[in-house]
Design a protein around this motif. Structure first.
Motif, PDB file in Angstrom:
ATOM      1  N   ASP A   1      -4.828   0.606  11.253  1.00  0.00           N
ATOM      2  CA  ASP A   1      -5.766  -0.672  10.701  1.00  0.00           C
ATOM      3  C   ASP A   1      -6.763  -1.004  11.747  1.00  0.00           C
ATOM      4  O   ASP A   1      -6.298  -1.042  13.141  1.00  0.00           O
TER       5      ASP A   1
ATOM      6  N   HIS B   1      -3.897   6.552   2.615  1.00  0.00           N
ATOM      7  CA  HIS B   1      -4.479   5.614   3.438  1.00  0.00           C
ATOM      8  C   HIS B   1      -5.950   5.938   4.226  1.00  0.00           C
ATOM      9  O   HIS B   1      -6.125   5.360   5.260  1.00  0.00           O
TER      10      HIS B   1
ATOM     11  N   TRP C   1      -6.977  -7.634   3.975  1.00  0.00           N
ATOM     12  CA  TRP C   1      -6.145  -7.763   2.871  1.00  0.00           C
ATOM     13  C   TRP C   1      -4.525  -7.789   3.086  1.00  0.00           C
ATOM     14  O   TRP C   1      -3.697  -7.623   2.455  1.00  0.00           O
ATOM     15  N   TRP C   2      -4.574  -8.707   4.233  1.00  0.00           N
ATOM     16  CA  TRP C   2      -3.153  -8.971   4.428  1.00  0.00           C
ATOM     17  C   TRP C   2      -2.604 -10.318   4.055  1.00  0.00           C
ATOM     18  O   TRP C   2      -2.669 -11.236   4.707  1.00  0.00           O
TER      19      TRP C   2
ATOM     20  N   LYS D   1       4.126  -7.130  12.475  1.00  0.00           N
ATOM     21  CA  LYS D   1       3.502  -6.372  11.494  1.00  0.00           C
ATOM     22  C   LYS D   1       4.360  -5.124  10.898  1.00  0.00           C
ATOM     23  O   LYS D   1       4.070  -4.918   9.649  1.00  0.00           O
TER      24      LYS D   1
ATOM     25  N   LEU E   1      -9.950   1.186   7.316  1.00  0.00           N
ATOM     26  CA  LEU E   1      -8.990   2.398   7.634  1.00  0.00           C
ATOM     27  C   LEU E   1      -9.932   3.695   7.745  1.00  0.00           C
ATOM     28  O   LEU E   1     -11.057   3.946   7.134  1.00  0.00           O
TER      29      LEU E   1
ATOM     30  N   TRP F   1      -2.332   3.676  -5.122  1.00  0.00           N
ATOM     31  CA  TRP F   1      -2.258   3.744  -3.771  1.00  0.00           C
ATOM     32  C   TRP F   1      -0.646   3.674  -3.282  1.00  0.00           C
ATOM     33  O   TRP F   1      -0.331   4.573  -2.388  1.00  0.00           O
TER      34      TRP F   1
ATOM     35  N   ASN G   1      -1.742   6.262   9.700  1.00  0.00           N
ATOM     36  CA  ASN G   1      -2.872   5.307   9.311  1.00  0.00           C
ATOM     37  C   ASN G   1      -2.816   4.025  10.260  1.00  0.00           C
ATOM     38  O   ASN G   1      -1.913   3.488  10.804  1.00  0.00           O
TER      39      ASN G   1
HETATM   40  C1  GAL Z   1      -2.345  -0.496   4.371  1.00  0.00           C
HETATM   41  C2  GAL Z   1      -2.489  -1.285   5.562  1.00  0.00           C
HETATM   42  C3  GAL Z   1      -1.424  -1.915   6.046  1.00  0.00           C
HETATM   43  C4  GAL Z   1      -0.978  -2.756   5.007  1.00  0.00           C
HETATM   44  C5  GAL Z   1      -0.762  -1.911   3.636  1.00  0.00           C
HETATM   45  C6  GAL Z   1      -0.422  -2.721   2.475  1.00  0.00           C
HETATM   46  O1  GAL Z   1      -3.334  -0.066   3.850  1.00  0.00           O
HETATM   47  O2  GAL Z   1      -3.030  -0.198   6.708  1.00  0.00           O
HETATM   48  O3  GAL Z   1      -1.759  -2.697   7.130  1.00  0.00           O
HETATM   49  O4  GAL Z   1      -1.453  -3.933   5.046  1.00  0.00           O
HETATM   50  O5  GAL Z   1      -2.142  -1.474   3.152  1.00  0.00           O
HETATM   51  O6  GAL Z   1      -1.078  -4.093   2.229  1.00  0.00           O
END
Ligand code: GAL
Length: 417
Positions: free
Chosen positions: A300, A376, A32-33, A336, A89, A188, A298
């Motif tokens: 990834d 997360h 989801w990046w 990142k 996650l 979220w 959290n």
């Molecule tokens: C989090 C993820 C991050 C970032 C964020 C927003 O859950 O760990 O890498 O992508 O969402 O999309």
């Protein structure tokens, strides 16, 4: 003559074998990046794999926090068409491992010595029944504040060091006619702020009792009422159009000086650097005031789904190996906004916020102040996480007062277990 034909045939066969190997060395990656900063980081991964002749089939599912991505994943697996590699996650990884859906990465982990360099807090999610089932690409943390430095300087606002100073700083930005708190009203994102607020109210002890142990007394405590009151205070500082806004658009409001602050995980830093901004000069990063050394993290990870094709299995192993290499961990995480998922990566290439993130993580792990992010998926299974989301969001949107929210929280968490 026969010899030449034989040689030719052998050559053709060899070429064909190489071609099919090259074609098979491909990963389909569900992730989801999709924001600017996230896409820039993803490119570092794509290019690294391309350099090793591993093909990339992109499967992006937009939506911060990954809820939509997880829904898509479930549908793909149900229809018998699992992607080879999936961004995932915390407890979601363990859930898929329990379903027997994930590949075993023990061979590459042993070759590369992952056991020695991956922190225990990450191994808890990267291993199942003693076997490696995913490759951690980073460590993010959620209890961060991002601020526009020029705006703060202009208004004479110093970096707040406690909750009251933070509220005063938000008020000063609001009084100046700007948006004090850039925020996107999505469950979220509300929950991400809640991670930091919980730590600011009662530190790691309260966070652990309430959200790791799920102790009804802590969930129903006066401290929890205070946490919801603080969320209501934050709610009073967002703009009228916050509802549904994506997190990266909220970051953009701070980047362009429309807003003073954003409370968001350090993926927000990816947006600032992608916009050419420099920490300390253009923006500030600091922990949610009152965090007192605590870090809600959290990580990834890329989990590999079990596949039969040997070529695909090989590509999965190579992708896992590439992700865990120290040089990749440095190159990727500097873009990142996160920090490396292994303890032996030098901090030289990281900017001031990255260096702070690495130091905070190490110190928190050392002092027992490292906790999994509720928002997360690193504190609870999805059912409990979603129950918490529902209450936090309903309260943030004015459906409950703080006392009612606490009652709802106790009931929702109990029902979800
Ligand atoms: C989090 C993820 C991050 C970032 C964020 C927003 O859950 O760990 O890498 O992508 O969402 O999309």
């Amino acid at each position: 003559m026969v010899g030449i034909i034989g040689k030719k045939a052998a050559l053709t066969a060899a070429l064909l074998a190489t071609t099919s190997l090259a074609q098979a060395a491909e990963v389909e990656v569900l992730h989801w990046w999709t924001s600017g900063g996230e896409a820039a980081a993803l490119n570092v991964l794509k290019e690294d794999l391309a350099g090793q002749n591993i093909g990339w089939v992109d499967m992006p599912v937009a939506g911060g926090g990954g809820e939509s991505a997880m829904t898509t994943l479930r549908a793909r697996v149900t229809s018998g068409d699992a992607p080879t590699a999936v961004q995932m996650l915390g407890f979601d990884i363990l859930d898929w491992a329990e379903e027997g859906a994930l590949a075993n990465l023990d061979a590459v982990a042993a070759e590369e010595g992952w056991d020695k360099v991956v922190p225990a807090a990450l191994q808890a999610f990267a291993k199942h029944d003693g076997h490696w089932i995913s490759a951690p690409v980073n460590v993010h943390s959620t209890n961060w504040v991002w601020a526009n430095k020029a705006l703060l300087d202009e208004l004479g606002i110093a970096q707040p060091t406690n909750w009251d100073e933070f509220v005063a700083a938000l008020q000063a930005v609001k009084d100046a006619g700007k948006t004090a708190l850039a925020h996107g009203g999505q469950a979220w994102q509300d929950a991400t702020m809640f991670d930091g607020v919980i730590l600011s109210v009662g530190g790691v002890d309260f966070y652990t009792k309430a959200f790791i142990d799920l102790d009804p007394a802590a969930l129903g405590s006066d401290q929890m009422v205070e946490a919801f009151n603080r969320m209501a205070t934050l709610r009073s500082f967002v703009d009228d159009n916050f509802s549904g806004r994506d997190w990266n658009l909220a970051s953009a409001m701070v980047i362009n000086g429309e807003a003073g602050f954003q409370i968001m995980g350090d993926w927000a830093k990816g947006e600032f650097i992608n916009a050419g901004k420099v920490p300390g000069q253009d923006f500030l990063c600091f922990r949610v005031p009152g965090s007192d050394g605590a870090v809600s993290f959290n990580s990834d990870q890329f989990a590999m789904f079990s596949v039969k094709d040997e070529g695909a299995q090989g590509a999965q192993g190579e992708m896992a190996r590439a992700i865990m290499s120290p040089s990749f961990q440095s190159a990727f995480n500097t873009v990142k906004g996160s920090v490396p998922a292994r303890t032996d990566v030098p901090n030289d290439a990281f900017d001031a916020c990255g260096k702070q993130g690495m130091a905070d993580l190490a110190a928190a792990a050392e002092s027992g102040k490292l906790v999994g992010s509720v928002a997360h998926g690193h504190a609870n299974r999805a059912a409990v996480k979603n129950a918490i989301y529902d209450v936090v969001t309903a309260h943030f949107n004015g459906e409950y007062d703080a006392t009612t929210a606490v009652e709802e929280l106790v009931n929702a968490v109990e029902a979800a277990q």
